[in-house]
Design an enzyme around this catalytic site. Structure first.
Site, PDB file in Angstrom:
ATOM      1  N   ASP A  13      47.606  39.058  62.503  1.00  0.00           N
ATOM      2  CA  ASP A  13      46.756  39.709  63.668  1.00  0.00           C
ATOM      3  C   ASP A  13      46.582  41.108  63.389  1.00  0.00           C
ATOM      4  O   ASP A  13      47.028  41.508  62.518  1.00  0.00           O
ATOM      5  CB  ASP A  13      47.591  39.569  65.027  1.00  0.00           C
ATOM      6  CG  ASP A  13      47.834  38.010  65.351  1.00  0.00           C
ATOM      7  OD1 ASP A  13      46.941  37.233  65.239  1.00  0.00           O
ATOM      8  OD2 ASP A  13      48.715  37.611  66.075  1.00  0.00           O
ATOM      9  N   ASP A  31      51.520  36.005  68.486  1.00  0.00           N
ATOM     10  CA  ASP A  31      52.350  36.615  69.433  1.00  0.00           C
ATOM     11  C   ASP A  31      52.203  35.828  70.804  1.00  0.00           C
ATOM     12  O   ASP A  31      53.046  35.801  71.366  1.00  0.00           O
ATOM     13  CB  ASP A  31      52.246  38.081  69.601  1.00  0.00           C
ATOM     14  CG  ASP A  31      50.586  38.412  69.512  1.00  0.00           C
ATOM     15  OD1 ASP A  31      50.047  37.465  70.219  1.00  0.00           O
ATOM     16  OD2 ASP A  31      50.300  39.528  69.447  1.00  0.00           O
ATOM     17  N   ASP A  91      48.918  30.860  70.240  1.00  0.00           N
ATOM     18  CA  ASP A  91      49.000  31.013  68.689  1.00  0.00           C
ATOM     19  C   ASP A  91      50.078  29.678  68.027  1.00  0.00           C
ATOM     20  O   ASP A  91      49.933  29.659  66.995  1.00  0.00           O
ATOM     21  CB  ASP A  91      49.742  32.302  68.098  1.00  0.00           C
ATOM     22  CG  ASP A  91      48.637  33.176  68.350  1.00  0.00           C
ATOM     23  OD1 ASP A  91      47.512  32.910  68.310  1.00  0.00           O
ATOM     24  OD2 ASP A  91      48.788  34.601  68.715  1.00  0.00           O
TER      25      ASP A  91
END
Length: 620
Positions: free
Chosen positions: A62, A361, A365
């Site tokens: 990310d 997070d 996900d």
């Protein structure tokens, strides 16, 4: 008694042959790495992930909070078609802007017990609220001036959030506010507030100007958000959907989210280690590219692709695209949805046999974290669902910590290889010597007790010594093992066979002409010779243990004193060997040796080290 002796030899050979120390070495190495990784801000939830991370060939990371600090500030804005550093727009636009900022938000501005103002909410919300306060806005006053009819939280799929407010001072008129990804919110706008503070139609020139502004902000690595409003005609209830079109653009803000210190260096370490780093983000394509270049992820010959484009690819097109992704293409996926990340991970794993580590997070996900070989959840920003789906939790949300996890993973893998190399060498020599001798002469030079002691050296003590070696920077300068790598490599076979051959020759030479070499005579000459053979064999293993610290490097002493467990094991092995030879003669079938004989045994063992060094020069 003769039958019992044969049976004891047979049982001992089986005991030595079975590598029962291997599970111990693996568990010790994993547990040691897990404990040390905790000190490096990584909490391992699944023990096997320690080793798997060492084989990773791709990291899908990310952006926000992992590559960047997640401490956001509005540094640029375009209000009333005017680009400026943070400053005041016209009175009419300012009123709308503050109303949008303080009502269309999931954050709060509160006063602490010490009387200090605190902003609660996500980093993005906090940045926008801080921007509103810097323009002279009063959070509480703005909230009290209107009645909130409906607030729709940020939708990760739509990339926007919305609110509808009632204006009591304007006869209960209703107004909708929208905030989110610039290009998405701007696409829903039909009007704009111009430089004079007037609401005018959003013509082509104005649209091109705003799109160019978004691109300009994004190219400066700023995260862009668009704020818009719409006068709602007729009634509106909380059950109704907030309008998604017909808005008037108030302005665009550019939010700076600095890259974390050390990320660029960590990415460079990954590249040197043969690990491809890809950035998967929901941000604007230009912002993503700018951040990726700053981190060193996106190079001049790399390509960025947007999620909608990725989703439109057919299966055949994906198969054609993924090989390029494996090299340098698609290092950034902008405006991606959780399903894009899952699709990317699945193709990398199944079609191209990559070992994939994925960071996440959010709750959405979880599928990608579950699909990946190693799921890495963020400890600070991560949800409980993401953490439950992950193998490792990165406690400080820092990309540099992910690289540390990879280094520990490689250390675990290498340590187990070192132990297996050491154990197989002892196995081969002990078994061949005892089995061949037992077949040809009916007796073995190494007794059952001696073989059990050797077994302890190579299993329990060997596992303790070699499985607890800490990682070094050289580990990140070699390519990853990957999914199809052989555990016992050609380098290991070279070292095992070369060292075994030397030890085998020495023992047979001592058996054949040991009495004449040491001038042994008398009734106890056989016992003394067997003790010398046993002692020489043990010291061969002691020095081979030191040589096994490095499978390719000649300098095996580097950092040895820093590993106190290894040093303690060596000292304990030598100390117990002296006790067995000198004081446990009846039990271990040994006898006292002279200083000359002790020196010869140690020398025979030591010669194995230069032989090991010469073997490492042989190319494989």
């Amino acid at each position: 008694m003769e039958m019992l002796e044969y049976f004891a030899i047979a049982v001992t050979i089986v005991v030595v042959a079975v590598p029962e120390g291997l599970p111990l070495a693996v568990t010790l190495s994993l547990a040691f790495a897990m404990k040390k990784m905790m000190n490096d801000k990584a909490l391992v939830r699944h023990l096997a992930a320690c080793e798997t991370m060492g084989s990773a060939t791709t990291i899908c990371s990310d952006k926000t909070g992992t590559l960047t600090t997640n401490h956001m500030t509005v540094v640029k804005s375009c209000i009333c078609m005017s680009v400026r550093e943070v400053g005041n727009p016209s009175k009419f636009a300012l009123k709308l802007l503050l109303q949008s900022i303080f009502n269309n938000t999931g954050g709060e501005v509160v006063m602490s017990k010490e009387g200090k103002r605190e902003i609660l909410g996500t980093p993005t919300e906090a940045a926008i609220l801080e921007f509103g306060l810097s323009l002279g806005g009063d959070f509480q006053a703005e909230r009290e001036a209107v009645k909130l009819v409906k607030l729709e939280p940020f939708n990760s799929t739509k990339k926007r959030m919305g609110a509808v407010v009632e204006l009591p001072v304007d006869g209960g008129r209703l107004r909708a506010h929208s905030k989110g990804a610039s290009e998405i919110v701007l696409a829903s706008c039909e009007k704009v507030i111009n430089s004079k503070g007037e609401v005018v139609a959003l013509d082509d020139s104005s649209l091109k100007f705003l799109q160019a502004t978004i691109d300009q902000f994004a190219s400066e690595a700023l995260r862009t958000l668009c704020l818009a409003y719409k006068e709602v005609q007729g009634g509106f209830s909380p059950n109704d959907l907030i309008p998604e079109s017909g808005y008037t653009c108030i302005g665009i803000v550019g939010i700076k989210d600095p890259v974390r210190p050390g990320v660029k260096e960590s990415v460079a370490v990954c590249h040197a280690a043969g690990i491809a780093v890809r950035m998967v983000t929901g941000d604007n394509i230009n912002t993503a590219k700018a951040i990726a270049r700053e981190c060193g992820i996106l190079t001049s010959d790399g390509v960025a692709i947007e999620g909608p484009v990725f989703r439109e690819k057919s299966q055949a097109e994906l198969l054609e695209l993924i090989p390029k992704i494996q090299v340098i293409v698609l290092k950034v996926m902008a405006r991606s949805s959780p399903l894009d990340k899952h699709t990317l991970v699945k193709h990398l794993r199944t079609t191209f046999d990559d070992v994939v580590a994925v960071t996440g997070d959010g709750t959405n996900d979880a599928p990608a974290l579950h699909e990946a070989d190693i799921g890495l959840a963020m400890g600070i920003a991560g949800t409980e669902v993401a953490k439950e789906s992950a193998d490792v939790i990165i406690l400080d949300d820092n990309f540099s910590t992910i690289v540390t996890v990879a280094k520990w993973g490689r250390s675990v893998y290498i340590n187990i290889q070192k132990f297996v190399q050491f154990q197989l060498t002892v196995n081969v020599v002990a078994l061949v010597v005892n089995f061949s001798s037992a077949c040809m002469t009916g007796s073995a030079p190494l007794t059952a007790v001696q073989l059990l002691w050797v077994n302890m050296i190579m299993d329990t003590l060997g596992a303790l010594a070699l499985a607890t070696e800490p990682p070094n920077n050289a580990l990140m300068k070699r390519p990853p093992v990957g999914r199809k790598g052989h555990f016992i490599t050609n380098v290991m076979w070279r070292n095992i066979l070369g060292q075994s051959f030397y030890q085998f020759l020495i023992i047979w030479k001592l058996q054949a002409s040991g009495k004449s070499m040491f001038e042994l005579e008398g009734s106890d000459s056989d016992l003394v010779l067997n003790t010398i053979i046993f002692n020489s064999f043990v010291f061969c293993q002691v020095f081979n243990e030191i040589s096994s610290r490095e499978m390719e490097s000649i300098n095996v002493f580097k950092g040895m004193l820093n590993n106190y467990v290894f040093v303690m094991v060596l000292v304990a092995t030598v100390a117990f060997q002296i006790i067995i030879i000198e004081f446990l003669g009846t039990f271990a079938n040994t006898t006292h040796l002279t200083s000359h004989q002790w020196g010869a045994c140690v020398l025979i063992g030591f010669i194995g080290m230069p032989i090991a060094a010469i073997l490492k020069l042989v190319p494989v």
